[in-house]
Design a protein around this motif. Sequence first.
Motif, PDB file in Angstrom:
ATOM      1  N   MET A 294       0.916  -1.127   0.050  1.00 52.36           N
ATOM      2  CA  MET A 294      -0.131   0.177  -0.260  1.00 52.36           C
ATOM      3  C   MET A 294       0.651   1.285  -0.096  1.00 52.36           C
ATOM      4  SD  MET A 294      -3.174  -0.573   0.074  1.00 52.36           S
ATOM      5  CE  MET A 294      -4.674   0.221   0.459  1.00 52.36           C
ATOM      6  N   LEU A 295       1.824   1.490   0.656  1.00 53.76           N
ATOM      7  CA  LEU A 295       3.227   2.411   0.464  1.00 53.76           C
ATOM      8  C   LEU A 295       3.672   2.283  -1.224  1.00 53.76           C
ATOM      9  CD1 LEU A 295       4.239   4.586   2.516  1.00 53.76           C
ATOM     10  CD2 LEU A 295       5.784   2.772   2.528  1.00 53.76           C
ATOM     11  N   LEU A 296       3.798   1.806  -1.866  1.00 55.51           N
ATOM     12  CA  LEU A 296       4.727   1.737  -3.045  1.00 55.51           C
ATOM     13  C   LEU A 296       3.411   2.205  -3.373  1.00 55.51           C
ATOM     14  CD1 LEU A 296       6.235  -1.811  -3.478  1.00 55.51           C
ATOM     15  CD2 LEU A 296       7.434   0.662  -3.202  1.00 55.51           C
ATOM     16  N   CYS A 297       1.617   2.042  -3.621  1.00 55.93           N
ATOM     17  CA  CYS A 297       0.956   2.363  -4.737  1.00 55.93           C
ATOM     18  C   CYS A 297       1.014   3.663  -3.913  1.00 55.93           C
ATOM     19  CB  CYS A 297      -0.331   1.661  -3.866  1.00 55.93           C
ATOM     20  SG  CYS A 297       0.090  -0.516  -4.561  1.00 55.93           S
ATOM     21  N   ALA A 298       0.602   3.764  -2.586  1.00 60.49           N
ATOM     22  CA  ALA A 298       0.713   5.547  -2.667  1.00 60.49           C
ATOM     23  C   ALA A 298       1.834   6.402  -2.999  1.00 60.49           C
ATOM     24  CB  ALA A 298       0.591   5.910  -0.516  1.00 60.49           C
ATOM     25  N   VAL A 299       2.613   5.683  -3.059  1.00 59.47           N
ATOM     26  CA  VAL A 299       4.128   7.033  -2.793  1.00 59.47           C
ATOM     27  C   VAL A 299       4.083   6.929  -4.900  1.00 59.47           C
ATOM     28  CG1 VAL A 299       6.616   6.895  -3.266  1.00 59.47           C
ATOM     29  CG2 VAL A 299       5.690   6.256  -1.531  1.00 59.47           C
ATOM     30  N   PHE A 300       3.882   5.612  -5.047  1.00 58.87           N
ATOM     31  CA  PHE A 300       3.899   5.772  -6.593  1.00 58.87           C
ATOM     32  C   PHE A 300       2.928   6.717  -7.508  1.00 58.87           C
ATOM     33  CE2 PHE A 300       7.600   3.165  -6.188  1.00 58.87           C
ATOM     34  CZ  PHE A 300       8.462   3.582  -7.052  1.00 58.87           C
ATOM     35  N   GLY A 301       1.281   6.003  -7.202  1.00 61.41           N
ATOM     36  CA  GLY A 301       0.286   6.965  -7.204  1.00 61.41           C
ATOM     37  C   GLY A 301       0.467   7.799  -6.979  1.00 61.41           C
TER      38      GLY A 301
END
Length: 252
Positions: free
Chosen positions: A142-149
């Motif tokens: 979820m953190l990866l998705c939040a940052v790249f998103g």
Amino acid sequence: MFEIDKKKFGLFVAELRKGNGFTQKELAGRLFISDKAVSKWETGISLPDTALLIPLADLFGISVTELLMCEKMTQSNTLEANKVEDIVKAAITYAGENPERAYQVKSKWIAFYGLSLFTGCIGIFINYKTKEPHFETLTTIMLLCAVFGAYFCCFVKTKLPTFYDENEVNIFYDGAVRMHMPGIKFNNSNWPHMVKIIRICMCLCMVIFPIINFMIGSILLNMQIDIGSYLLLIIFLCAFFFPVYLVGKKYE
């Protein structure tokens, strides 16, 4: 006004390349460009894109100032060179083409990202409260998705510099963001489609993965916890890389 002598620059690059033991193909590989581009530099036909000057200088172990001046500075000029270096790097960052970013064109994806992030946070909270397994893996995803998103929905460049259309480049540079996809040539034909699919993947993953974790937790309740963690990661990687690769290749 300072202008770079293409012939002098080419000879300097060739000298540095040979001094560091690189072939043209090896240097091109480290910069993720074609060896034809390096050959054009060394013969004085063209100059590197500004985005490549910093990594090129780093490979040769010299400053960008020295690279642009086509000569190594003496020890007595070290302090002055350091001051000039900051100016040159700042100029490179903002020089030339400066495509609009997503937030400048009032992209609807900013709202979609915010809604997906909010929904994902609720899902994470519920997972935490119900003490679902694989919570750490889910949080990482979820953190990866939040940052790249956030980057691709709000800050991504809407158009690539013409350098990408003129050369075979399979890595995208934008400040701290690096995206390397072997086999995919980034250009302005496939870039809008790739950005769109990445946005979709990141937003959907933030919404769906808390639900997927519930399902995996229920199915693998009596099995080893690590299996669920690996399964989550595999689903995430497949959900991201396959669509992006296929779209990039299709519109290349």
